[in-house]
Enzyme design. Sequence first.
Site, PDB file in Angstrom:
ATOM      1  NE  ARG A  22      -4.313  -1.411   1.575  1.00 14.19           N
ATOM      2  CZ  ARG A  22      -5.070  -1.846   2.422  1.00 14.19           C
ATOM      3  NH1 ARG A  22      -5.187  -1.450   3.975  1.00 14.19           N
ATOM      4  NH2 ARG A  22      -6.590  -2.381   2.190  1.00 14.19           N
ATOM      5  N   GLY A  30     -12.277  -4.469   1.033  1.00 16.57           N
ATOM      6  CA  GLY A  30     -13.848  -4.024   1.073  1.00 16.57           C
ATOM      7  C   GLY A  30     -14.080  -3.236  -0.119  1.00 16.57           C
ATOM      8  CE  LYS A  58     -19.718 -15.211   9.711  1.00 14.50           C
ATOM      9  NZ  LYS A  58     -19.858 -14.169  10.597  1.00 14.50           N
ATOM     10  N   GLY A  65      -7.059  -7.314   0.624  1.00 16.22           N
ATOM     11  CA  GLY A  65      -6.991  -8.171   1.877  1.00 16.22           C
ATOM     12  C   GLY A  65      -6.630  -9.503   1.879  1.00 16.22           C
TER      13      GLY A  65
HETATM   14  P1  AMP Z   1     -13.480 -13.187   4.010  1.00 21.41           P
HETATM   15  O1  AMP Z   1     -13.075 -12.193   5.071  1.00 21.41           O
HETATM   16  O2  AMP Z   1     -15.078 -13.576   4.191  1.00 21.41           O
HETATM   17  O3  AMP Z   1     -12.677 -13.222   2.972  1.00 21.41           O
HETATM   18  O4  AMP Z   1     -12.868 -14.405   4.880  1.00 21.41           O
HETATM   19  C1  AMP Z   1     -11.636 -14.695   5.020  1.00 21.41           C
HETATM   20  C2  AMP Z   1     -11.322 -15.788   6.164  1.00 21.41           C
HETATM   21  O5  AMP Z   1     -12.040 -16.970   5.838  1.00 21.41           O
HETATM   22  C3  AMP Z   1      -9.999 -16.120   6.591  1.00 21.41           C
HETATM   23  O6  AMP Z   1      -9.657 -15.698   7.707  1.00 21.41           O
HETATM   24  C4  AMP Z   1     -10.309 -17.717   6.476  1.00 21.41           C
HETATM   25  O7  AMP Z   1      -9.528 -18.470   7.556  1.00 21.41           O
HETATM   26  C5  AMP Z   1     -11.517 -18.074   6.604  1.00 21.41           C
HETATM   27  N1  AMP Z   1     -11.939 -19.340   6.155  1.00 21.41           N
HETATM   28  C6  AMP Z   1     -11.807 -19.668   4.932  1.00 21.41           C
HETATM   29  N2  AMP Z   1     -11.977 -21.246   4.984  1.00 21.41           N
HETATM   30  C7  AMP Z   1     -12.738 -21.360   6.068  1.00 21.41           C
HETATM   31  C8  AMP Z   1     -13.194 -22.714   6.591  1.00 21.41           C
HETATM   32  N3  AMP Z   1     -13.714 -23.442   5.742  1.00 21.41           N
HETATM   33  N4  AMP Z   1     -13.696 -22.523   7.812  1.00 21.41           N
HETATM   34  C9  AMP Z   1     -13.734 -21.519   8.565  1.00 21.41           C
HETATM   35  N5  AMP Z   1     -13.231 -20.177   8.141  1.00 21.41           N
HETATM   36  C10 AMP Z   1     -12.527 -20.278   6.968  1.00 21.41           C
END
Ligand code: AMP
Length: 397
Positions: free
Chosen positions: A35, A378, A202, A355
């Site tokens: 960055r 984001g 999620k 990110g």
């Molecule tokens: P996001 O912020 O939605 O892009 O999610 C990123 C996060 O998802 C990372 O910190 C990963 O550790 C978590 N993640 C990825 N796959 C899994 C999984 N199968 N179970 C739990 N957490 C997960």
Amino acid sequence: MKTIKDLDIAGKTIFIRCDFNVPKDEDGNITDDRRIRGALQTIRYCIDRECKVILASHYERPEAGKYEEKYSLATVATRLHTLLKIASDITLAKDVVGVDAKSKASALKAGEVLVLENLRYEAGETQNDAFFAKELASMVDVYINDAFGACHRSHASIDAMARLFDAEHRAAGFLLSKEVNFFEKTLQNPMRPFVAVIGGSKVSGKLEALRNLIEKVDKVIIGGGMAFTFLKAQGYEIGNSLVEDNLLDEARTVMIKARKKGVKFYLPIDIVAAPEFSEHCISKYLPSQEIPKDWMGLDIGPASSRLFREVLDDAQTIIWNGPMGVYEWDKYAKGSLKMSHDIAATHATTIVGGGDTADVAQKAGDVDEMTFVSTGGGASLNLIEGKALPGIEALKS
Ligand code: AMP
């Protein structure tokens, strides 16, 4: 949206809103300075035009009004000096709009750089406060926003401040305009096949992006924790894996829509499963159909990686957002690292959301092989969702 090249800035005092919110380790060392490097082009452009340059950024989330050293921009200013390779020192103000910042700003000479302290030391920043924005604006002639990673927030240095300048005195910096152009051009006019790789924790956080992408892409690959909501929606046993039960219908709707539009939709066919959410327990490769009731999936398995590589083989454009597993732990990082290598190895135009995804590409050593790695997680997601970013709207207003 004007860019800095459209303005007459020679000899003026320029405010550049940067995004210096860089990751650091437990000892406070900067672990990834992308960055900061991303901001150099705009800063050098101003220095070369004999401007007096004032840089501002937030760093993490300090309590407003409390000047804690760990949130200071001091290490950023030092790294900036190293990267800029300029003879003159870079001055760091002790405050944001206080006596020290203002006196140092008025003492600036042509080609000199002043870094203000962490914008979030001031409550007005996150409140998009007009008075605080005026205080910032009072120090400069021209406003430049180069903080793509912060453009999805209506904060004073992003929104209210930009609106205080007329169109001849405000513009996007090089980094911001490059980010926006890249996403807009790719989403509006992609070379096909266009593949979206979506992972992360999620579905809820990426549902809008998925809905928007289904309209545009030829194939979707889903990995990470969010895959389990889709697997459950298809009737699979997913044990204790991450799931959003309230989104099962929504997941079904997305898959039906994909089928109707002829968009190929790929889910993991095998996973790395463990009995608990831990780095230090046993784990197994299992077909997605065979997750035991009390186990959970923490990464995609090798068969999924092979399948996904084949799906990516003929891609001409790939957009990737979200890791394939809990990549922070080496044990569950293989699927994400493999995905990074496979995307990097294609001949496609490859766009990596910021990110965590940029972090994976960095860990995998693939950053140089990607066409574009965004500096904003984001903000890039909001662009994929088709949403207007407050920082860009303010520049256009
Ligand atoms: P996001 O912020 O939605 O892009 O999610 C990123 C996060 O998802 C990372 O910190 C990963 O550790 C978590 N993640 C990825 N796959 C899994 C999984 N199968 N179970 C739990 N957490 C997960």
